[in-house]
Design a protein around this motif. Structure first.
Motif, short mmCIF file in Angstrom:
data_model
loop_
_atom_site.label_atom_id
_atom_site.label_comp_id
_atom_site.label_asym_id
_atom_site.label_seq_id
_atom_site.Cartn_x
_atom_site.Cartn_y
_atom_site.Cartn_z
N PRO A 121 0.83 -1.21 0.00
CA PRO A 121 0.00 0.00 0.00
C PRO A 121 0.86 1.26 0.00
O PRO A 121 1.77 1.41 0.82
CB PRO A 121 -0.81 -0.12 1.29
N GLY A 122 0.59 2.14 -0.92
CA GLY A 122 1.31 3.40 -0.99
C GLY A 122 2.71 3.32 -1.55
O GLY A 122 3.44 4.32 -1.54
N LYS A 123 3.10 2.15 -2.06
CA LYS A 123 4.45 1.99 -2.58
C LYS A 123 4.41 1.54 -4.04
O LYS A 123 3.39 1.07 -4.53
CB LYS A 123 5.23 0.98 -1.74
N GLN A 124 5.56 1.68 -4.70
CA GLN A 124 5.66 1.23 -6.07
C GLN A 124 5.80 -0.29 -6.13
O GLN A 124 6.26 -0.94 -5.18
CB GLN A 124 6.87 1.88 -6.75
N ARG A 125 5.41 -0.83 -7.26
CA ARG A 125 5.58 -2.27 -7.47
C ARG A 125 7.06 -2.60 -7.51
O ARG A 125 7.85 -1.89 -8.14
CB ARG A 125 4.88 -2.69 -8.77
N GLU A 126 7.44 -3.70 -6.86
CA GLU A 126 8.84 -4.09 -6.85
C GLU A 126 8.98 -5.57 -7.22
O GLU A 126 8.11 -6.39 -6.93
CB GLU A 126 9.45 -3.85 -5.45
N TRP A 127 10.08 -5.87 -7.84
CA TRP A 127 10.39 -7.25 -8.21
C TRP A 127 10.79 -8.03 -6.97
O TRP A 127 11.54 -7.54 -6.12
CB TRP A 127 11.51 -7.25 -9.25
N VAL A 128 10.32 -9.27 -6.87
CA VAL A 128 10.59 -10.11 -5.71
C VAL A 128 11.51 -11.28 -6.05
O VAL A 128 12.50 -11.53 -5.36
CB VAL A 128 9.27 -10.65 -5.12
N ALA A 129 11.16 -11.99 -7.10
CA ALA A 129 11.93 -13.20 -7.45
C ALA A 129 11.65 -13.55 -8.90
O ALA A 129 10.59 -13.21 -9.45
CB ALA A 129 11.56 -14.36 -6.53
N GLY A 130 12.59 -14.26 -9.49
CA GLY A 130 12.41 -14.69 -10.88
C GLY A 130 13.10 -16.00 -11.13
O GLY A 130 14.05 -16.38 -10.43
N MET A 131 12.59 -16.72 -12.13
CA MET A 131 13.20 -17.99 -12.51
C MET A 131 13.22 -18.11 -14.03
O MET A 131 12.18 -17.93 -14.68
CB MET A 131 12.44 -19.15 -11.89
#
Length: 120
Positions: free
Chosen positions: A41-51
């Motif tokens: 909430p109130g923050k930009q979308r961020e990358w968490v993990a990738g494969m």
């Protein structure tokens, strides 16, 4: 077209675990990279993990050691196992995949998101 459907979100206590899933369907020839992002909430979308297709994975510093991404290529599914959850992990988690389609070239597709709430 290609659709993504996430599931598995919910309310969990701090220190708890949760596994979220994302299933891809549609005109898929091959799924390349599969990723998880989140937006608090109130923050930009961020990358968490990738494969990557061959199984190589990478993680954001904020979740490394607590989360594990995995994929089942036969089921066009990607998972995110989250352990030792913290209140700051509360966010809508989005699945993102890069797909080679059968007739429309390459697409980047987003899911609708699944809410994870970490609270006592």
């Amino acid at each position: 077209q290609v659709q993504l459907v996430e599931s598995g979100g919910g309310l969990v206590q701090p220190g708890g675990s949760l596994r979220i899933s994302c299933v891809a369907s549609g005109s898929i020839f091959r799924i390349n990279a599969m990723n998880w992002y989140r937006q608090a909430p109130g923050k930009q979308r961020e990358w968490v993990a990738g494969m990557a297709t061959e199984g190589r994975s990478n993680y954001a510093d904020s979740v490394r050691g607590r989360c594990t991404i995995s994929r089942d290529n036969a089921k066009n599914t990607v998972y995110l196992q989250m352990n030792s959850l913290k209140p700051e992990d509360t966010a809508v988690y989005y699945c993102n995949v890069n797909v080679a389609t059968k007739s429309s070239g390459y697409l980047e597709v987003w899911g609708q998101g699944t809410l994870v709430t970490v609270s006592s």
